[in-house]
Design a protein around this motif. Structure first.
Motif, PDB file in Angstrom:
ATOM      1  N   GLY A  90      66.807  -8.324 -98.513  1.00 10.64           N
ATOM      2  CA  GLY A  90      65.852  -7.448 -97.852  1.00 10.64           C
ATOM      3  C   GLY A  90      65.061  -6.569 -98.789  1.00 10.64           C
ATOM      4  N   ASN A 102      59.504  -9.226 -97.948  1.00  9.62           N
ATOM      5  CA  ASN A 102      60.851  -9.414 -98.482  1.00  9.62           C
ATOM      6  C   ASN A 102      61.290 -10.837 -98.192  1.00  9.62           C
ATOM      7  OD1 ASN A 102      62.522  -9.406 -95.879  1.00  9.62           O
ATOM      8  ND2 ASN A 102      61.269  -7.556 -95.693  1.00  9.62           N
ATOM      9  N   TRP A 105      62.495 -11.896 -94.626  1.00 11.41           N
ATOM     10  CA  TRP A 105      61.406 -12.092 -93.659  1.00 11.41           C
ATOM     11  C   TRP A 105      60.642 -13.380 -93.953  1.00 11.41           C
ATOM     12  CZ3 TRP A 105      55.984 -12.120 -93.822  1.00 11.41           C
ATOM     13  CH2 TRP A 105      55.359 -11.985 -92.562  1.00 11.41           C
ATOM     14  N   GLY A 179      64.533  -8.638 -91.341  1.00  7.21           N
ATOM     15  CA  GLY A 179      63.774  -7.880 -92.331  1.00  7.21           C
ATOM     16  C   GLY A 179      62.404  -7.458 -91.848  1.00  7.21           C
ATOM     17  N   ASN A 180      62.261  -7.202 -90.540  1.00  3.83           N
ATOM     18  CA  ASN A 180      60.984  -6.694 -90.033  1.00  3.83           C
ATOM     19  C   ASN A 180      61.131  -5.206 -89.704  1.00  3.83           C
ATOM     20  OD1 ASN A 180      62.529  -6.786 -87.755  1.00  3.83           O
ATOM     21  ND2 ASN A 180      61.480  -8.529 -86.849  1.00  3.83           N
ATOM     22  N   ASN A 181      60.092  -4.637 -89.102  1.00  2.67           N
ATOM     23  CA  ASN A 181      60.136  -3.203 -88.821  1.00  2.67           C
ATOM     24  C   ASN A 181      61.215  -2.849 -87.810  1.00  2.67           C
ATOM     25  OD1 ASN A 181      58.183  -2.332 -90.576  1.00  2.67           O
ATOM     26  ND2 ASN A 181      56.526  -2.844 -89.138  1.00  2.67           N
TER      27      ASN A 181
END
Lengths: 255, 439
Positions: A90, A102, A105, A179-181
């Protein structure tokens, strides 16, 4: 020696070689005998065992535990395949245009766009997780309302509560992985709640999450190992125990 | 002879007393066999589940979104199963924050503790509830607590998305400056917080009253405590809204008349329901409560329709006042009607439920005198039960002696002869309504 005789005796020689090392037992016959010995037979259904003539209108809800287990098996299958392509990294990286990204993602994008059937695999993993958690929660409601936790099944209820928590942590650690918001926001809440523990909060956060905030992105690796090794190991063991206890103690009847 | 068999307690071969096991058993085995019937049913469930999964994954794409970045401005909403914990974390800001030694009791630690309390309660449950009853309708307290807890989980999840609720339901722009947009949330924070407490209690109380009535208890005395208390709380809050200086939000004050009409409908419904439930004779009380409820609902819908027509669809200021007191003003009248109706239900509509408790121990069959002489009653439980389960032609309704021997031995205390008498009475009533028996 003619080649024809080799063709005849060859398979027998190979089988003999195996037989000498692994002497075969008539497993099928032994199993049949064991099944047909006194009072043993095909497993009988609950309705047969207790000679029930009536079907209670709550009985359809008794399948919820089984549904959550089926969903768990589907999650295991799809999860193993997703694991071939997912990268639990990440840490921030820069794209050629200077945007933040990253590798976790990027591997998600790769799974969804390039891996054959990857889109449907991820979808099934996602939705099976939702179905499993919903089924586990409804299963707990059913057990609560039919009083199935009472003597002698207290231990199995405690196991079930632990399994409920494990299922929730499964789901939580799972949606921290892309690995997103959303992962970042959820991990932030988790880290903050861990750090709120008096005295040892920061140390626990470092052990569990790898850091006391989400900037380093180490939490993805930690949650990955929790999600694919520790929780499946503990969870599968407890699930087998849970179902074994149901088998031993019988299904609780609302008598 | 049958009576010798009964005296010698020879039960082998009798219904419910199977002593044959193994694949060679010849006796009739009630129940659905494991193989292949139950396996086939399970496979149907499994295939259906897989089909749903394929459908969902094909047509509803799981969210991925952009890669994580620093300082995300958008509202992050966790998955639905964590919302309750997040809601408790957010609601924890009402609790006092203080430093105790090295521990700081901030909202986060309170959130941890509040989320942990339900888990501890779940772990202790089998040791707290040691009662015998396991059917939900026979354990009113457990069922009431359970339903209340489910409602609390739901409202706590609702509270976790308070920002989104504020975005969806809000008043029009109140700032006179056309460049500045300022709105008020229709459901203020305090009201949303009370959702965590008031609706679970109301649901729990209604469930408790209804299930006790299902168990043949007279519940009017309970109504005597619950309904007037609810009504007076409701009336006091309605009066405070109208007559206290700060009772209405400032912007709602010009609409005091409309608000008063709505409050009158709410309070009137609750009052009429309470009076009907407590003062009318037993036989007509339920009907009175129903009339009060339907009348209240009709009046409410009519007033809503008239108001939205006359105010050209903009009810914001009326709703602002009503929503602010939603927990009392809006929720309590339906609670009064529902609870009163549950408490006044005719219990004999629940015989079917009681008969369903039977677990075929066979004691009633052993003692029933009619089954000793009537051939076609053999091979089952007592006459009443078989009639109820449609395993009989219905003749036992009239051959039954109503001797009550079956009820006397029943381990679950099911009053079979009451059922027979009620059924006979109902049958005669229907015949009388048809103008007498036809030959």
């Amino acid at each position: 020696m003619a080649s024809g005789s080799m063709r005849k005796t060859g398979p027998r020689m190979i089988m003999g070689w195996i037989q000498q090392r692994f002497p075969s037992t008539p497993w099928a016959d032994l199993t049949r005998k064991a099944v047909e010995t006194d009072q043993r037979q095909m497993p009988r259904s609950h309705a047969e065992k207790y000679e029930l003539k009536t079907i209670w209108y709550w009985y359809p809800l008794y399948c919820l535990g089984g549904i959550s287990f089926v969903a768990f098996i589907l999650l295991t299958i799809t999860g193993i395949i997703l694991g071939f392509f997912y990268v639990p990294d990440g840490t921030y990286q820069l794209t050629s245009s200077g945007d933040l990204t990253n590798r976790a993602w990027q591997s998600m994008v790769y799974i969804m766009n390039d891996v054959p059937f990857g889109f449907i695999l991820r979808g099934m993993h996602h939705w099976a997780a939702h179905i499993m958690i919903a089924a586990v929660f409804l299963h707990m409601c059913r057990v609560y309302f039919t009083g199935a936790y009472k003597k002698p099944r207290e231990l199995n209820w405690l196991l079930g509560v632990v399994l409920l928590l494990i299922t929730i942590v499964f789901g939580y650690s799972g949606y921290l992985l892309p690995g997103n918001n959303l992962s970042d926001g959820a991990a932030n809440i988790g880290i903050e709640m861990t750090r709120a523990t008096p005295i040892i909060g920061d140390d626990i956060a470092k052990i569990l999450w790898g850091d006391i905030n989400t900037i380093s992105g180490i939490y993805v690796l930690r949650m990955y190992w929790l999600h694919v090794f520790i929780l499946p190991l503990v969870g599968t063991g407890l699930m087998i125990l849970h179902m074994a206890l149901v088998w031993i103690q019988g299904v609780a009847e609302p008598h | 002879m049958e009576i010798e068999r009964v005296k010698e307690r020879v039960m082998e071969g009798r219904p419910g007393f199977t002593r044959q096991y193994g694949p060679a058993r010849t006796d009739h085995q009630p129940g659905i066999p494991f193989w292949p019937q139950e396996i086939a049913r399970d496979m149907v469930v499994i295939f259906f589940l897989v089909a749903i999964l394929f459908f969902l994954s094909a047509f509803v794409t799981p969210f991925l979104g952009p890669a994580r970045s620093i300082g995300v401005g958008e509202i992050i909403v966790p998955d639905w199963y964590l919302l309750f914990s997040w809601g408790l974390l957010k609601a924890a800001d009402v609790l006092p924050q203080f430093q105790l030694g090295p521990a700081f009791f901030g909202s986060q630690l309170w959130g941890d503790l509040l989320s942990g309390i339900p888990v501890i309660a779940l772990l202790l449950l089998p040791f707290l509830d040691r009662g015998r009853e396991s059917r939900p309708a026979k354990a009113p307290i457990r069922s009431a607590v359970g339903l209340g807890a489910i409602v609390a989980i739901f409202t706590s999840s609702l509270y976790s998305v308070r920002e989104i609720i504020g975005e969806i339901w809000h008043t029009p722009d109140i700032d006179p400056n056309p460049l500045v947009v300022k709105t008020l949330p229709l459901i203020p924070d305090g009201t949303l917080k009370l959702f965590l407490i008031v609706p679970p209690i109301l649901v729990g109380l209604a469930t408790f009253v209804g299930l006790r009535r299902l168990g043949f208890r007279p519940m009017r005395t309970a109504l005597l405590a619950i309904l007037p208390a609810t009504f007076f709380v409701l009336a006091a809050i309605a009066a405070a809204m109208l007559f206290l200086p700060g009772g209405l939000p400032e912007l709602s004050r010009p609409f005091a008349l409309q608000i008063a009409v709505f409050l009158a409908i709410f309070v009137g419904t609750a009052g009429a329901g309470t009076l009907a439930a407590l003062l009318l004779p037993e036989t007509s009380a339920r009907k009175g409560v129903l009339v009060a409820g339907v009348g209240g609902l009709t009046a409410f819908l009519a007033a809503l329709w008239y108001a939205s027509v006359s105010m050209r669809g903009d009810l914001s200021w009326v709703l602002l006042a009503l929503y602010t007191n939603m927990n009392t003003v809006v929720l309590m009248p339906p609670f009064v009607i529902l609870t009163a109706w549950f408490a006044l239900r005719r219990p004999y509509s629940t015989y079917e439920y009681l008969l369903n408790e039977c677990y075929q121990c066979g004691k009633c069959h052993t003692v029933c005198p009619v089954t000793k002489v009537e051939e076609d009653a053999l091979g089952g439980l007592n006459l009443v039960y078989n009639t109820f389960k449609k395993q009989h032609d219905g003749v036992p309704l009239w051959t039954c002696l109503a001797c009550d021997a079956c009820s006397a031995v029943c381990p679950l205390d099911i009053q079979y002869s009451d059922y027979i008498l009620a059924q006979r009475a109902g049958h005669m009533r229907r015949l009388a309504a048809d103008g007498g028996e036809k030959e």
